[in-house]
Motif scaffolding. Structure first.
Motif, PDB file in Angstrom:
ATOM      1  N   ASP A 124      41.313  34.772  10.537  1.00  0.00           N
ATOM      2  CA  ASP A 124      41.952  34.135   9.379  1.00  0.00           C
ATOM      3  C   ASP A 124      43.422  34.535   9.268  1.00  0.00           C
ATOM      4  OD1 ASP A 124      41.379  36.731   8.484  1.00  0.00           O
ATOM      5  OD2 ASP A 124      39.960  36.092   6.950  1.00  0.00           O
TER       6      ASP A 124
ATOM      7  N   SER B 107      43.074  25.670   7.526  1.00  0.00           N
ATOM      8  CA  SER B 107      41.704  26.177   7.609  1.00  0.00           C
ATOM      9  C   SER B 107      40.884  25.389   8.623  1.00  0.00           C
ATOM     10  CB  SER B 107      41.029  26.122   6.237  1.00  0.00           C
ATOM     11  OG  SER B 107      41.660  26.988   5.318  1.00  0.00           O
TER      12      SER B 107
ATOM     13  N   CYS C 159      35.526  27.107   9.782  1.00  0.00           N
ATOM     14  CA  CYS C 159      35.752  26.641   8.419  1.00  0.00           C
ATOM     15  C   CYS C 159      35.086  25.292   8.163  1.00  0.00           C
ATOM     16  CB  CYS C 159      37.244  26.552   8.133  1.00  0.00           C
ATOM     17  SG  CYS C 159      38.069  28.152   7.993  1.00  0.00           S
TER      18      CYS C 159
ATOM     19  N   LYS D 100      34.178  25.829   4.143  1.00  0.00           N
ATOM     20  CA  LYS D 100      34.961  26.654   3.223  1.00  0.00           C
ATOM     21  C   LYS D 100      36.243  27.122   3.904  1.00  0.00           C
ATOM     22  CE  LYS D 100      32.043  30.787   3.932  1.00  0.00           C
ATOM     23  NZ  LYS D 100      31.217  31.778   3.208  1.00  0.00           N
ATOM     24  N   SER D 101      37.234  27.416   3.084  1.00  0.00           N
ATOM     25  CA  SER D 101      38.561  27.737   3.591  1.00  0.00           C
ATOM     26  C   SER D 101      38.624  29.158   4.130  1.00  0.00           C
ATOM     27  CB  SER D 101      39.591  27.570   2.472  1.00  0.00           C
ATOM     28  OG  SER D 101      39.400  28.574   1.490  1.00  0.00           O
ATOM     29  N   LEU D 102      39.768  29.485   4.709  1.00  0.00           N
ATOM     30  CA  LEU D 102      39.957  30.822   5.270  1.00  0.00           C
ATOM     31  C   LEU D 102      39.823  31.903   4.216  1.00  0.00           C
ATOM     32  CD1 LEU D 102      42.996  30.167   7.639  1.00  0.00           C
ATOM     33  CD2 LEU D 102      40.613  30.545   8.304  1.00  0.00           C
TER      34      LEU D 102
ATOM     35  N   GLY E 152      35.840  31.384   5.845  1.00  0.00           N
ATOM     36  CA  GLY E 152      35.478  30.385   6.833  1.00  0.00           C
ATOM     37  C   GLY E 152      35.630  30.815   8.280  1.00  0.00           C
ATOM     38  N   SER E 153      36.382  31.882   8.551  1.00  0.00           N
ATOM     39  CA  SER E 153      36.697  32.243   9.935  1.00  0.00           C
ATOM     40  C   SER E 153      35.604  33.084  10.578  1.00  0.00           C
ATOM     41  CB  SER E 153      38.017  33.028   9.978  1.00  0.00           C
ATOM     42  OG  SER E 153      37.884  34.250   9.290  1.00  0.00           O
TER      43      SER E 153
END
Length: 806
Positions: free
Chosen positions: A443, A525, A531, A536-538, A542-543
């Motif tokens: 991330d 992301s 992600c 879902k975002s960083l 998400g990473s």
């Protein structure tokens, strides 16, 4: 350089940076319309509005297109992160933008009027303001007295991102859109959390389509421009460039030129989406090589043409800019963007990864003589010696320390210790200044509050109290004269260090929560696994990989201070603790004592051991400080994504102080190593200014003792060489031997400034004669003349080794 490349470069150097309001204008107008909607959808729509409406330019003769602002070197404004400083500087507090000591920006009255309107909307709504309202009083005090500092992340945005450009090129952005659409089709909106996942996936699709449309806007402009030029060669180029923008970044490139253009569009879009710095480029010579090799084989390109395309890319990298508050510009001077580009290293089967394209990139680095991108060379035991000698030749001719050198197996060892999969280790790349990341799977390669180790040591020997402000956050174990031995001092120091590390981590957790409410970015992301798969975002986890850790500064200054106390007071009894305590309180200036303050300072500076001289008595303290901080961060702290998918979800130590050693030195009083109040503290893992006495080999041996296993966030090691050192084959051989010794001892990195003291001094006096003089500042290069005087002086005072001592 070709004639065109030279002209584009010189025009760029003649351009004065300006403030551009376009991004702020369109972003703010959109955000006003979407109040009440989820932040990820709002930011996606705003990003789309910016890309659809911002002005485009195409410079005469350029081969790669795509601009961040309305003119080269102009900086966009990102008001959602912080605005109070913009208003202050428009009012001349502490400087007007165009009168700063460094990183100055011109602006018009129209720009000022528009900024003031934009500021009014964002007051009280920014990331920085919300964070400062939420953190504890203790954290605010620690921040304000310079023990910690979170401004670079909260007001500067989350950065240090590295997509997997091999996948970006293979799939095109349409591939990411299809993946998001596929995940969207599987969602059951009756399930808890599905609505939030849908918002994110909808935003991924919208933002990726927006970037494709952005490229198509350039295609339209190029086609129109081609109909207006009479030069048939340029007309043909413009039409081919238009075709490039039709193909990429939407789909897989058909040739090398398109591949380079695709990388630039994606890199640029991440910059425009958020205020993130240190958006990096990864293993440039590896993921682009198949396209170059295929073109070469088919006769579609020559080495000379490929190098010209690379040089055009380098020019674009120097067109982007970042407007920081003056407080931040002191930490990152030189219009710093930290666009790191890696070359060399090894393949997955352990073979030398250097190829023909690697040499072209080295050639471009040498010929262009530009600060960006930051070219970084990954070395391992299989790296060809002839290639290394060529790299050192480029270091010599570039003067700004490029390429910087990294220890491939040493970094892989650190990453393996953190739980990174074996199949990913070889592919790591430096991000930003120096941090290690896995392309497309990590991330934020660096994120966290600064920790001023030297300041915390000063607090320790003053019973936990700041001598300047009188603030005491954590009561100490006594003032300096109360301690009976070194163990008591070190125990008290670790107590204070641990407390301030706790504060820094707590602030970072709050910072993450504020970003979740205000700053979820779908485009960047979407380029990081997984992600899209997790929807879902960083910042939400998400990473694949994640570890936090902000820069630390001053560990060697603190270590030298401990060595000085041990030697001068406890071992040799040259002075008493009471005498030392008074000398520090009076900044070594009291002439009425016996010995006098200046005499005590000279004794501490010249007769006590210092890190950097292969002296175990000195080095042991610095090693212990680093080991304590690194092991504590790794073993005790969890980041906000821990347990939500990414691994290891811990913290890691950074000895990447950028230029914080100068700025943070202003917060620190006199120290027992003989340093006077407000002077710079040590930079990265480099010895304190003036500490090295026994030559480069001894310095290498000292640095080699450091517990590098904890240094995933980087460890900057600066060496300044005299201009004669790399001019001979023997000189190159000696420097390469030093590098190998350092790396065989598992250390992280080394970088060289190759410039004479006389040249630097003359450049201070006559800056107009040194427009092109570049230096290595920290984990990046910058032109010397525009830097502020304090930083210039720090660079001049860094110990210089010549051919004999090397």
């Amino acid at each position: 350089m070709t004639k065109r490349t030279k002209r584009l470069r010189n025009e760029l150097l003649d351009t004065t940076p300006e403030i551009c309001t376009e991004r702020a204008r369109y972003f703010t107008e959109s955000m006003k319309k979407t109040e009440g909607s989820p932040i990820v959808l709002r930011r996606a729509e705003s990003f789309k509005e910016v890309l659809e409406n911002m002005s485009l330019y195409i410079r005469k003769g350029e081969l790669i297109v795509g601009n961040q602002a309305s003119s080269p070197r102009s900086a966009p404004v990102f008001p959602e992160y912080s605005v109070e400083w913009i208003e202050d500087e428009l009012n001349g507090e502490p400087y007007y933008f165009n009168e700063r000591p460094n990183d100055d920006f011109n602006y018009t009255q129209k720009t000022e009027n528009e900024l003031r309107e934009i500021i009014d909307y964002w007051k009280g709504k920014t990331v920085l303001k919300n964070l400062r309202n939420l953190i504890s009083d203790e954290a605010k005090k620690a921040w304000d007295m310079g023990a910690i500092d979170e401004g670079w992340v909260s007001e500067g945005g989350l950065g240090n991102i590295l997509p997997d450009y091999e996948l970006v090129l293979e799939n095109g952005l349409n591939g990411y859109i299809k993946k998001a659409e596929n995940e969207l089709s599987k969602l059951d909106l009756k399930e808890p959390g599905a609505a939030k996942k849908k918002w994110f996936l909808d935003s991924v699709i919208k933002t990726n389509k927006a970037v494709i449309s952005f490229a198509h806007r350039f295609a339209d402009k190029l086609e129109k421009l081609s109909s207006e030029v009479n030069d048939e060669l340029r007309k043909s180029e413009l039409l081919e460039m238009a075709e490039n923008c039709r193909v990429v970044p939407a789909d897989k490139p058909k040739n090398f030129w398109q591949a380079v253009q695709a990388v630039w569009f994606v890199h640029l879009a991440i910059q425009i989406e958020s205020n993130g710095h240190a958006i990096s480029l990864g293993r440039f010579d590896q993921y682009l090589y198949p396209y170059y090799k295929a073109d070469l084989k088919a006769g579609r390109i020559t080495a000379e043409k490929a190098q010209e395309i690379i040089e055009s890319f380098f020019i674009k990298a120097n067109e982007v800019n970042k407007l920081r508050p003056w407080g931040g510009a002191k930490f990152f001077p030189g219009y710093h963007m930290a666009e790191n580009l890696a070359i060399g290293g090894q393949t997955i089967d352990g073979k030398d990864a250097v190829n023909e394209l690697t040499y072209l990139i080295l050639n471009a680095t040498e010929e262009m003589g530009l600060p960006k991108p930051s070219v970084s060379l990954k070395w391992f035991e299989g790296t060809d010696q002839e290639f290394m000698h060529r790299a050192l030749e480029v270091v010599d001719n570039h003067s700004g320390g490029q390429p910087a050198l990294y220890n491939d197996p040493g970094v892989m060892r650190m990453l393996k210790n953190m739980g990174i999969a074996n199949d990913d280790l070889y592919n790591w790349a430096p991000v930003g200044c120096i941090e290690a990341s896995i392309p497309g799977k990590w991330d934020f390669a660096a994120k966290g509050a600064w920790i001023n180790t030297a300041k915390i040591f000063e607090l320790t020997i003053n019973n936990g109290r700041d001598p300047e402000s009188g603030i005491q956050i954590l009561a100490g174990d006594g003032k300096l004269s109360d301690f009976k031995n070194m163990n008591e001092i070190m125990k008290a120091f670790k107590k204070q260090l641990h407390y301030y590390m706790d504060l820094a981590v707590a602030v970072e957790h709050l910072n993450d929560e504020v970003h979740k409410q205000n700053d979820i970015n779908a485009f960047r992301s979407s380029l990081i696994e997984d992600c899209i798969g997790r929807a879902k975002s960083l910042i939400e986890g998400g990473s694949i990989y994640s570890a936090d850790g902000g820069p630390t500064v001053g560990a060697m200054s603190a270590g030298d201070s401990l060595a000085a106390i041990e030697t001068a007071v406890f071992d040799n009894k040259w002075i008493t603790l009471e005498e030392l305590e008074h000398a520090l309180a009076s900044n070594f200036e009291d002439l009425t004592t016996t010995p006098t303050g200046p005499e005590i300072q000279e004794l501490l500076k010249n007769k006590t051991p210092k890190f950097g001289n292969d002296n175990d008595k000195a080095d042991k303290w610095t090693v212990e400080i680093n080991d304590f901080m690194g092991s504590t961060m790794h073993n005790e702290y969890k980041n906000s994504r821990y347990g939500k998918g990414p691994v290891p979800g811990t913290y890691a130590l950074s000895q990447s102080s950028v230029t914080g050693n100068v700025a943070f030195g202003n917060f620190v009083g006199a120290l027992p190593n003989g340093r006077k109040a407000k002077q710079p503290i040590n930079n990265g893992v480099s010895p304190s200014t003036g500490a090295e006495r026994n030559g480069a080999v001894a310095t290498i041996n000292s640095v080699s003792k450091l517990p590098s296993i904890w240094f995933q966030k980087g460890a900057i090691f600066n060496i300044r060489l005299s201009p004669s050192t790399l001019k001979t084959a023997e000189g190159k051989k000696r420097v390469y031997a030093l590098v190998k010794t350092l790396f065989e001892n598992k250390q992280y990195h080394v970088q060289f400034n190759v410039v004479g003291t006389e040249t630097l001094l003359d450049a201070q006096k006559n800056p107009e004669n040194y427009r092109d003089l570049m230096v290595r500042v920290a984990g990046y290069s910058a032109f010397f003349a525009p830097l502020n005087e304090d930083l210039q002086e720090d660079i001049i005072q860094r110990t210089k080794f010549d051919e004999a001592t090397a």
